[in-house]
Design an enzyme around this catalytic site. Structure first.
Site, short mmCIF file in Angstrom:
data_model
loop_
_atom_site.label_atom_id
_atom_site.label_comp_id
_atom_site.label_asym_id
_atom_site.label_seq_id
_atom_site.Cartn_x
_atom_site.Cartn_y
_atom_site.Cartn_z
N CYS A 385 6.34 -59.52 -4.13
CA CYS A 385 5.20 -59.56 -3.22
C CYS A 385 4.16 -60.59 -3.69
O CYS A 385 4.38 -61.79 -3.61
CB CYS A 385 4.61 -58.17 -3.07
N HIS A 510 9.49 -55.40 -1.04
CA HIS A 510 9.42 -54.52 -2.22
C HIS A 510 10.78 -53.89 -2.51
O HIS A 510 11.07 -52.77 -2.06
CB HIS A 510 8.37 -53.43 -2.01
N GLU A 512 11.78 -52.50 -5.12
CA GLU A 512 11.68 -51.32 -5.99
C GLU A 512 11.75 -50.01 -5.21
O GLU A 512 12.07 -48.96 -5.77
CB GLU A 512 10.40 -51.36 -6.82
#
Length: 535
Positions: A385, A510, A512
């Protein structure tokens, strides 16, 4: 017909209600049941999207674009399900709905009160989750601590749920602290007794008590808790200080699934924990320690990067190594000390974050220096990001020689390499103004991103308002920057990489948020593999 499990907490916050709820979800899913999870947060914010990471920790984004509590990350990782905006309800959202209904005249001129109007709205969210998810079990965590004034409407609402649904369809599970006093070498049950007494005064008798403690509890302590909490000894579960990812296995060893099946009058459950056992084996086999330097803005509170750190650890276990994170405050990195702070780095990760005009010195330049250090020293680099934006600006400044390259989010500049997404007009409002949720990312063939994912496209979760300025893409590409992932519909850059390095890659979205214990996100997995090779 759905059955309901409500998880409350007592004595102090931070005991692991979310992990407890997630662990129960794992056991029930491994028993063949469909599970949906949600959390009620007592604060008056509509959602945590505008809250400081220092106050709240990470904001977890669901695939349908909801900005939610970090506990939803635990839920998704544990039960391996994509949750929705119905999984995180705040007092702010509840009161907003009630007030809007009052303004529309839906209460027929009646006096609007906490009971029944607010509590009915809370129950509506519980029942709506059941009807839309079609799950067998709805697990709902109540944020905060029993006795807090903010959580009282939620406690009253879940009390009413049992009245409406019947005792055999509702379980109350209470997580409470059992402190260990080192001086006397005793585990004290009194805080838990008082916490349960508080819960009883609100009309709720817990069916299961989870004793959160540093030390294993002997039978005498368990019997004492059972006696004063009005439950069977088998209904007292113990959660000691172990890695959160191991809690479900510990609950399984204490037959939590059998206790729950009896309370909810479920058919005999056959629980298959083989997948989790394989994951535990991976953890036990991971002996070598690999250090990764994480350069972030909010490192004083690691929960601000919870999904990132969990994704690194999961990828580490997949490759039979333990990941140690060296937390470096981006604001501390400057041209005088970057060599000292980042020397001996085997891998560098620059995660997401936000900034504002007038505060661009608060870490962003440090992130850029970290990107530069990794690139110039051929160190595996992964940006996420805001970290991707830093990498692109660093490349523009030092490779393309655009000295004033910057982001229009931070400062006025003639060369806004990072600029606001077209259609996302600049506004003073903060909440609900970002590009949120899943968007289709197409991967360019013969790139590292394409190789890691092993597919041409996929849906990826975004949370941002600024993007790579397409006016500069040709110049950046000619200098060697590859745009390997794109949102084709609006021609937005999603992934960048530099092919001449073993691993120099960054994503605007993102990754994650999609790591699972037995399925690490491909980008994290590739990054960790590159770090291992660089050790």
């Amino acid at each position: 017909m759905a059955k309901y499990i409500f998880v409350t907490g007592g004595v102090v916050s931070g005991l692991g209600k979310g992990i407890t709820a997630s662990s129960i979800g794992v056991l029930l899913k491994a028993s063949g049941l469909n599970v949906f999870m949600q959390k009620f947060d007592p604060y008056l914010n509509v959602d945590p999207g505008t809250m400081s990471p220092y106050q709240h920790g990470e904001v977890f984004v669901t695939t349908d674009g909801a900005e939610t509590d970090l506990d939803l990350g635990h839920y998704e990782r544990f039960i391996d399900e994509n949750l929705t905006k119905e999984s995180n309800i705040t007092s702010g959202r509840i009161y907003k709905n009630v007030i809007e209904k009052e303004r529309r005249g839906e209460y027929d001129g009646g006096t609007v009160q906490v009971v029944p109007h607010v509590t009915n709205e809370i129950k509506k969210k519980v029942y709506h989750a059941a009807s839309t998810s079609k799950a067998d079990i709805i697990i709902t965590e109540i944020g905060g601590t029993v006795g807090d004034i903010e959580s009282l409407p939620f406690i009253e609402a879940i009390r009413q749920v049992r009245m409406e649904q019947g005792r055999e369809n509702v379980i109350y599970m209470h997580v409470s602290l059992v402190p260990y006093i080192a001086a006397s070498k005793e585990s004290k049950t009194k805080p838990t007794q008082h916490s349960v007494r508080e819960l009883l005064s609100l009309g709720i008798q817990p069916d299961i008590v989870v004793a959160r403690t540093e030390q294993a509890l002997d039978d005498n302590v368990l019997e004492k808790i059972a006696l004063f909490c009005n439950i069977e000894k088998s209904n007292v579960l113990v959660a000691t200080d172990v890695a959160s990812i191991l809690w479900s296995h510990k609950m399984y060893e204490q037959n939590a699934q059998i206790v729950i099946s009896k309370l909810l009058n479920l058919k005999s459950l056959k629980t298959d924990m083989s997948e989790w056992k394989r994951f535990v084996e991976k953890i036990n086999q991971s002996q070598q320690v690999i250090e990764i330097k994480l350069v972030g803005k909010y490192i004083e509170l690691p929960d601000a990067y919870l999904s990132v750190s969990e994704s690194l650890r999961i990828a580490g276990y997949e490759n039979k190594v333990k990941i140690k994170i060296d937390w470096i405050k981006a604001e501390d990195v400057n041209k005088k000390n970057d060599q000292q702070l980042l020397k001996n780095a085997k891998g560098i990760l620059v995660p997401g974050g936000f900034d504002e005009r007038g505060f661009e010195g608060r870490g962003f330049e440090g992130k850029i220096l970290a990107c530069q250090f990794a690139r110039e020293n051929n160190i595996p680099f992964f940006g996420i990001c805001f970290g991707m934006q830093a990498a692109v600006i660093e490349f523009a400044r030092n490779v393309c020689h655009i000295q004033d390259a910057n982001s229009s989010e931070l400062t006025e500049t003639k060369n806004a390499i990072i600029d606001i997404i077209r259609g996302k007009d600049k506004t003073d409002a903060l909440g609900g103004t970002l590009r949120l949720g899943n968007y289709k990312t197409t991967f360019v063939p013969n790139t590292l991103a394409h190789k890691l994912y092993g597919k041409k496209w996929g849906f990826r979760t975004s949370r941002h308002r600024y993007e790579v300025n397409n006016d500069y893409r040709e110049q950046l590409a000619q200098a060697g920057l590859v745009f390997s992932g794109l949102y084709v519909e609006k021609n937005l850059v999603e992934v960048i990489e530099i092919p001449k390095y073993p691993f120099y890659l960054a994503a605007q979205y993102h990754p994650e948020f999609t790591s699972r214990p037995n399925k690490p996100n491909p980008l994290f997995n590739g990054f960790v593999q590159a770090v291992i090779k660089n050790k």
